[in-house]
Write a protein that holds these residues in place. Structure first.
Motif, short mmCIF file in Angstrom:
data_model
loop_
_atom_site.label_atom_id
_atom_site.label_comp_id
_atom_site.label_asym_id
_atom_site.label_seq_id
_atom_site.Cartn_x
_atom_site.Cartn_y
_atom_site.Cartn_z
N ALA A 1 -1.68 39.96 -25.30
CA ALA A 1 -1.90 39.17 -24.10
C ALA A 1 -3.26 38.48 -24.13
O ALA A 1 -3.43 37.37 -23.60
CB ALA A 1 -1.79 40.06 -22.86
N ARG A 2 -4.24 39.13 -24.75
CA ARG A 2 -5.59 38.57 -24.83
C ARG A 2 -5.76 37.60 -25.99
O ARG A 2 -6.81 36.96 -26.11
CB ARG A 2 -6.60 39.71 -24.97
CG ARG A 2 -6.75 40.56 -23.70
CD ARG A 2 -7.62 41.77 -23.97
NE ARG A 2 -7.98 42.47 -22.73
CZ ARG A 2 -8.45 43.70 -22.67
NH1 ARG A 2 -8.63 44.40 -23.79
NH2 ARG A 2 -8.76 44.25 -21.51
N HIS A 3 -4.75 37.48 -26.83
CA HIS A 3 -4.85 36.65 -28.03
C HIS A 3 -5.08 35.19 -27.68
O HIS A 3 -5.83 34.49 -28.35
CB HIS A 3 -3.58 36.81 -28.87
CG HIS A 3 -3.56 35.99 -30.11
ND1 HIS A 3 -4.49 36.12 -31.12
CD2 HIS A 3 -2.73 34.98 -30.50
CE1 HIS A 3 -4.21 35.26 -32.09
NE2 HIS A 3 -3.17 34.56 -31.74
N LEU A 4 -4.42 34.71 -26.62
CA LEU A 4 -4.60 33.34 -26.17
C LEU A 4 -5.15 33.37 -24.75
O LEU A 4 -4.73 34.19 -23.93
CB LEU A 4 -3.26 32.58 -26.19
CG LEU A 4 -2.66 32.31 -27.57
CD1 LEU A 4 -1.30 31.66 -27.44
CD2 LEU A 4 -3.58 31.42 -28.40
N PRO A 5 -6.07 32.47 -24.42
CA PRO A 5 -6.65 32.49 -23.07
C PRO A 5 -5.64 32.11 -22.00
O PRO A 5 -4.75 31.30 -22.23
CB PRO A 5 -7.78 31.45 -23.17
CG PRO A 5 -7.36 30.54 -24.29
CD PRO A 5 -6.64 31.41 -25.27
N GLY A 6 -5.79 32.72 -20.83
CA GLY A 6 -4.97 32.36 -19.69
C GLY A 6 -3.55 32.88 -19.75
O GLY A 6 -2.70 32.42 -18.99
N ARG A 7 -3.26 33.84 -20.63
CA ARG A 7 -1.90 34.39 -20.73
C ARG A 7 -1.75 35.61 -19.82
O ARG A 7 -2.71 36.36 -19.61
CB ARG A 7 -1.58 34.79 -22.16
CG ARG A 7 -0.86 33.76 -23.01
CD ARG A 7 -1.22 32.36 -22.73
NE ARG A 7 -0.48 31.42 -23.56
CZ ARG A 7 -0.77 30.14 -23.65
NH1 ARG A 7 -1.77 29.64 -22.94
NH2 ARG A 7 -0.06 29.33 -24.41
N ARG A 8 -0.54 35.80 -19.31
CA ARG A 8 -0.26 36.94 -18.45
C ARG A 8 1.12 37.48 -18.80
O ARG A 8 2.06 36.71 -18.98
CB ARG A 8 -0.31 36.52 -16.97
CG ARG A 8 -0.14 37.66 -15.96
CD ARG A 8 -0.44 37.13 -14.57
NE ARG A 8 -0.39 38.17 -13.56
CZ ARG A 8 0.67 38.43 -12.81
NH1 ARG A 8 1.78 37.72 -12.93
NH2 ARG A 8 0.64 39.40 -11.90
#
Length: 259
Positions: free
Chosen positions: A222-229
């Motif tokens: 989830a933290r791999h790309l910014p703004g993902r949830r």
């Protein structure tokens, strides 16, 4: 799955084979069954054991080089699915042989492509068979690939510990067990899924267990790309309790474990 006779509409199958003779017979049976049931046959690229003479005249062969833009391939398959509806076919029956050259971006790129094909099969009630010659692929890549196919046919030493499959738009079901042995494959699958949308849903209704390594892999993806949830739904009481005890049920965490 034992044979192509078990394939049904909506299935996305990982077909593992190395025998040319068996592959040729199975490919011909798959194509013949499609014609029998009124499916439009769509062949992507070159498939071993299937010559142009064996392809029904009403079939479509999409010629793409081994290294091709995945978005272009998917767009072409979607076009054929829409055409099949207008032309009165029951559905589309896709056959493609994956080769290492098609995985130029590594395992994550290949997994992303397979997830999109799975979403296509689910949304269009289509059949998609992806053929892999096991001698051409390393074992870790095949483990990653097997986990994102709801079905598999052919010979392998063991079934994947988990499977991740489409359950709707930006929604993915997960079943099986996610532990330290398959946490990396799970991380790659989730990282591939969050490429498609800023928020995705994971259904854990059929998940038996996820350990600390699996939970870390989920949060890392989830933290791999910014703004993902990521919203997890359907987790059992034990999974939710372990999540809280691990300290992940905090404000600002990009993964939400819904009640």
């Amino acid at each position: 799955m034992a044979t192509f006779d078990d394939v049904e509409l909506g299935d996305h199958v990982c077909w593992l084979t190395d025998s040319t003779d068996t592959a040729s017979a199975d490919v011909r049976a798959y194509v013949a069954d499609g014609a029998l049931y009124g499916d439009k046959i769509v062949v992507v690229g070159s498939v071993s054991g299937l010559s142009r003479e064996l392809v029904p005249s009403a079939s479509v062969v999409l010629d793409f080089p081994p290294v091709a833009d995945p978005d272009s391939i998917l767009a072409a398959v979607h076009r054929e699915a829409r055409s099949a509806v207008r032309e009165g076919y029951r559905s589309v029956r896709v056959l493609t042989e994956r080769v290492p050259a098609s995985a130029a971006g590594g395992a994550e790129e290949l997994v992303a492509q397979e997830l999109r094909l799975d979403e296509f099969a689910s949304e269009n009630n289509a059949i998609v068979v992806c053929a892999f010659r096991t001698s051409q692929w390393d074992r870790p890549t095949m483990e990653h690939v097997a986990g994102v196919h709801p079905h598999e046919m052919g010979r392998r030493a063991e079934h994947p510990a988990f499977r991740m499959y489409s359950t709707g738009v930006d929604s993915w079901g997960v079943d099986g067990v996610i532990d330290s042995e398959c946490a990396d494959a799970f991380n790659v699958a989730v990282r591939a899924a969050v490429r498609f949308a800023p928020e995705v849903k994971l259904r854990f209704d059929a998940l038996d267990m996820i350990d600390a390594a699996g939970m870390h892999a989920l949060v890392d993806a989830a933290r791999h790309l910014p703004g993902r949830r990521i919203v997890v739904e359907g987790a059992n009481e034990t999974v939710r309790l372990c999540w809280e005890l691990a300290g992940y049920a905090t404000t600002g965490m990009p993964v939400v474990m819904a009640a």
